[in-house]
Write a protein that holds these residues in place. Sequence first.
Motif, PDB file in Angstrom:
ATOM      1  N   TYR A  24      -8.418   7.220 -18.690  1.00  0.00           N
ATOM      2  CA  TYR A  24      -7.611   5.997 -18.807  1.00  0.00           C
ATOM      3  C   TYR A  24      -7.477   5.595 -20.268  1.00  0.00           C
ATOM      4  O   TYR A  24      -6.387   5.264 -20.742  1.00  0.00           O
ATOM      5  N   ARG A  25      -8.597   5.642 -21.010  1.00  0.00           N
ATOM      6  CA  ARG A  25      -8.558   5.274 -22.418  1.00  0.00           C
ATOM      7  C   ARG A  25      -7.671   6.244 -23.191  1.00  0.00           C
ATOM      8  O   ARG A  25      -6.952   5.850 -24.108  1.00  0.00           O
ATOM      9  N   TYR A  82       0.847  -1.202   0.000  1.00  0.00           N
ATOM     10  CA  TYR A  82       0.000   0.000   0.000  1.00  0.00           C
ATOM     11  C   TYR A  82       0.875   1.242   0.000  1.00  0.00           C
ATOM     12  O   TYR A  82       1.837   1.351   0.778  1.00  0.00           O
ATOM     13  N   ASP A  83       0.568   2.176  -0.902  1.00  0.00           N
ATOM     14  CA  ASP A  83       1.284   3.447  -0.990  1.00  0.00           C
ATOM     15  C   ASP A  83       0.377   4.557  -0.478  1.00  0.00           C
ATOM     16  O   ASP A  83      -0.597   4.932  -1.152  1.00  0.00           O
ATOM     17  N   PRO A  84       0.628   5.127   0.707  1.00  0.00           N
ATOM     18  CA  PRO A  84      -0.239   6.175   1.254  1.00  0.00           C
ATOM     19  C   PRO A  84      -0.271   7.443   0.416  1.00  0.00           C
ATOM     20  O   PRO A  84      -1.229   8.206   0.494  1.00  0.00           O
ATOM     21  N   VAL A  85       0.778   7.698  -0.373  1.00  0.00           N
ATOM     22  CA  VAL A  85       0.833   8.941  -1.148  1.00  0.00           C
ATOM     23  C   VAL A  85      -0.222   8.935  -2.247  1.00  0.00           C
ATOM     24  O   VAL A  85      -0.948   9.913  -2.446  1.00  0.00           O
ATOM     25  N   THR A  86      -0.334   7.832  -2.978  1.00  0.00           N
ATOM     26  CA  THR A  86      -1.271   7.755  -4.100  1.00  0.00           C
ATOM     27  C   THR A  86      -2.546   7.004  -3.756  1.00  0.00           C
ATOM     28  O   THR A  86      -3.534   7.102  -4.486  1.00  0.00           O
ATOM     29  N   GLY A  87      -2.524   6.221  -2.677  1.00  0.00           N
ATOM     30  CA  GLY A  87      -3.668   5.379  -2.355  1.00  0.00           C
ATOM     31  C   GLY A  87      -3.658   4.051  -3.092  1.00  0.00           C
ATOM     32  O   GLY A  87      -4.632   3.296  -3.033  1.00  0.00           O
ATOM     33  N   LEU A  88      -2.557   3.735  -3.786  1.00  0.00           N
ATOM     34  CA  LEU A  88      -2.446   2.476  -4.525  1.00  0.00           C
ATOM     35  C   LEU A  88      -2.362   1.295  -3.563  1.00  0.00           C
ATOM     36  O   LEU A  88      -1.589   1.337  -2.597  1.00  0.00           O
ATOM     37  N   LEU A  93      -1.425 -10.182  -9.682  1.00  0.00           N
ATOM     38  CA  LEU A  93      -0.730  -9.368 -10.676  1.00  0.00           C
ATOM     39  C   LEU A  93      -1.505  -8.079 -10.874  1.00  0.00           C
ATOM     40  O   LEU A  93      -2.621  -8.079 -11.382  1.00  0.00           O
ATOM     41  N   THR A  94      -0.903  -6.982 -10.449  1.00  0.00           N
ATOM     42  CA  THR A  94      -1.530  -5.668 -10.530  1.00  0.00           C
ATOM     43  C   THR A  94      -0.766  -4.814 -11.521  1.00  0.00           C
ATOM     44  O   THR A  94       0.464  -4.691 -11.441  1.00  0.00           O
ATOM     45  N   ALA A  95      -1.484  -4.228 -12.475  1.00  0.00           N
ATOM     46  CA  ALA A  95      -0.887  -3.291 -13.426  1.00  0.00           C
ATOM     47  C   ALA A  95      -1.273  -1.872 -13.025  1.00  0.00           C
ATOM     48  O   ALA A  95      -2.397  -1.630 -12.574  1.00  0.00           O
ATOM     49  N   VAL A  96      -0.338  -0.948 -13.185  1.00  0.00           N
ATOM     50  CA  VAL A  96      -0.559   0.441 -12.811  1.00  0.00           C
ATOM     51  C   VAL A  96      -0.295   1.310 -14.032  1.00  0.00           C
ATOM     52  O   VAL A  96       0.760   1.197 -14.667  1.00  0.00           O
ATOM     53  N   VAL A  97      -1.258   2.160 -14.345  1.00  0.00           N
ATOM     54  CA  VAL A  97      -1.138   3.102 -15.450  1.00  0.00           C
ATOM     55  C   VAL A  97      -1.069   4.501 -14.858  1.00  0.00           C
ATOM     56  O   VAL A  97      -1.944   4.896 -14.080  1.00  0.00           O
ATOM     57  N   CYS A  98      -0.040   5.256 -15.210  1.00  0.00           N
ATOM     58  CA  CYS A  98       0.145   6.618 -14.701  1.00  0.00           C
ATOM     59  C   CYS A  98      -0.077   7.607 -15.835  1.00  0.00           C
ATOM     60  O   CYS A  98       0.471   7.450 -16.931  1.00  0.00           O
ATOM     61  N   PHE A 111      -5.515   2.900 -12.181  1.00  0.00           N
ATOM     62  CA  PHE A 111      -5.204   4.085 -12.972  1.00  0.00           C
ATOM     63  C   PHE A 111      -4.919   5.245 -12.024  1.00  0.00           C
ATOM     64  O   PHE A 111      -5.727   5.568 -11.149  1.00  0.00           O
ATOM     65  N   LEU A 112      -3.735   5.869 -12.191  1.00  0.00           N
ATOM     66  CA  LEU A 112      -3.334   7.010 -11.369  1.00  0.00           C
ATOM     67  C   LEU A 112      -3.364   8.269 -12.204  1.00  0.00           C
ATOM     68  O   LEU A 112      -2.808   8.307 -13.305  1.00  0.00           O
ATOM     69  N   CYS A 113      -4.009   9.277 -11.690  1.00  0.00           N
ATOM     70  CA  CYS A 113      -4.066  10.582 -12.355  1.00  0.00           C
ATOM     71  C   CYS A 113      -3.744  11.639 -11.314  1.00  0.00           C
ATOM     72  O   CYS A 113      -4.374  11.673 -10.243  1.00  0.00           O
ATOM     73  N   ALA A 114      -2.784  12.486 -11.602  1.00  0.00           N
ATOM     74  CA  ALA A 114      -2.336  13.519 -10.663  1.00  0.00           C
ATOM     75  C   ALA A 114      -1.905  12.888  -9.347  1.00  0.00           C
ATOM     76  O   ALA A 114      -2.222  13.392  -8.259  1.00  0.00           O
ATOM     77  N   ASP A 115      -1.184  11.752  -9.441  1.00  0.00           N
ATOM     78  CA  ASP A 115      -0.648  11.050  -8.276  1.00  0.00           C
ATOM     79  C   ASP A 115      -1.722  10.557  -7.325  1.00  0.00           C
ATOM     80  O   ASP A 115      -1.466  10.378  -6.128  1.00  0.00           O
ATOM     81  N   GLN A 116      -2.914  10.309  -7.828  1.00  0.00           N
ATOM     82  CA  GLN A 116      -3.991   9.766  -7.013  1.00  0.00           C
ATOM     83  C   GLN A 116      -4.724   8.691  -7.798  1.00  0.00           C
ATOM     84  O   GLN A 116      -4.804   8.761  -9.036  1.00  0.00           O
TER      85      GLN A 116
END
Length: 626
Positions: free
Chosen positions: A571-572, A349-355, A362-367, A549-554
């Motif tokens: 996201y698209r 868990y990342d408290p900064v982004t809430g991820l 298997l988790t994919a992250v799109v920034c 999906f992360l947008c503006a670090d959230q």
Amino acid sequence: MHIRDLPHADPGVPDVRSGGRLLRWLYRKQLGGQTKALCWGLVHTGGVASFPVPVGIAVQAVVDRSGSRLLLAGGLLLLLGVLVAVGDVMLHRAAITNWITSVARLQQLLARKTTELGSTMTRRVAAGEVVAVSTGDLEKIGWFVEAVSRFGAAALTSVGVCAALVVYQPVLGVVVAVGVPVLALAVLPLLPPATRRADEQRDKAGRATELASDTVAGLRVLRGIGGEELFLGRYRSASQDVRRAAVRSARMWSMISAVQVVLPGLLLIAVVWYGAGLALDGRVGVGELVTVYSAVTFLLYPLRHFEEIAMAYSFSKPSAKRAARVLALSRPAEGRIAAGAGALGGDLYDPVTGLCAPSGRLTAVVCGDPDAAGRLADRLGGHPADAPDGTPSVLLGGTALDDVPRDAARTAVLVQDKDPVLLSGTLGELLDIPSSGSVRAEEALAAAQCGDVLTALAQGSADDSGDPMRTHITERGRSLSGGQRQRLALARSLVTDPEVLVLDEPTSAVDSHTEARIADGLRALRTGRTTVVLTSSPLLLDRAERVVFLCADQVAGVGTHRELLHTVPAYRAVVTRETEEDAGPVGASVAAPGASVGAPTASDGRFTRTDRIDKTRRIDQIEESA
């Protein structure tokens, strides 16, 4: 300390508050070696300083026609010759040992600091700066450490000679005792400008080194855009700046050397002129005048050590300051939880982004911001060294990574950068790394789709054995294509088999078909282990169990790839490289059954990210086949 005892069992904890403190710390760590060198230096310089005594006895014996005194003088000369030879040999051995052991100590400290900081070092200090510190600066520091003992012996012997001359022949001795300190201090006004010029030369050399390393690292890109001549011209210009700075520095040091020759010569002329007058008046004997002349001539020898130590200190102090600045970089090395308190595991868990990356999936992250992916990868691997104070730590199973020892955190979480480095050596050595032992090298290579890489390595086997594991890989894997390096790096990460594996764009340099097979192999091999993939590739996203999906670090969306395509226009837009206006309202662009997600239609004529990636991969395929 002997050279055969290197490397040091423990290089120690340096005093990095300033360059001068670092030099003093090095001297204290070598106090035994410095004392030994000083003693041998006193034997050598003391023997040289004593030569005027038997020479004066011999001259006076000839004048007095005394055979016994002449024989005594010959015996003393022979004895002093042996002492000078033995002292010179042993002084050189002891001084060079001090040089080598001090440089080795600093090299170990720099290596330890590099291991401690990892990839964050080059974000805080330029790569060229690190190279300059670990090569030229260490040499200058070692030079000063080696010269200290010789200077100490020369200084003590000079004081002794001046005192002896005052006692032996007070009139001439006072002239020498006053003149020698003046000569030694005469160069002090010239040292500050000489130091500034030497520092300027070093700074320009550091920039040229950094430019050269950057050019070599990006040579393939430069060839692709035809930029070799442009960067070659820049390096020529930088190297000419270094040459001009070196010439200016050499002029100042040549002036200092000239002063060290002219002033002692004037002192020698003054002593001879004054002593000759005293000898004509009968106030001193010929032998006494010869002795004083020989002693003054000897004093020209330690004065050269004064010049050397001044030059060595002027060069080494800024070098020590730069080395101290690198060694002062730090990050938390030990946490608040003792080692062995239990294996780390659970959700990441990342408290900064809430991820949140669920355990065993298997988790994919799109920034939305490409730079945000790199910052996120640093945080997931542990609290980054350059993070602002107060930034919360990533949690693994509810435990902050900052609260566990660094080694334990690195064992639990492995981060593979988007540009991983392959060290030189054989493929077997590349994969022979600390691991859990659950994943064999063959399984990792198969999952990373390295079959063609193994074939190419087998053909290039140095011993004609055809065993790819024994094939040598050049520095940074430069003999391999970008896609081959990337797949071998992925295999290396899979062999490690950490509890949490974070991959930053692991397939950006491979073609689409290989990427799809890698995604399947990665998911199968990492079953039951937590895997986080930072990517915007539809092929990887479509095979992930969970996409964030992360947008503006959230966190702006969580679901499967297809769900987010249909429900989150932003996201698209990131995945297909369309604008949000082109993407249309939520749910407006539902893929037809069997259609490739994010693929362009023949009617709209737009080129999406997938088209550009395929084009890039086709170019990479051409390079690999070439």
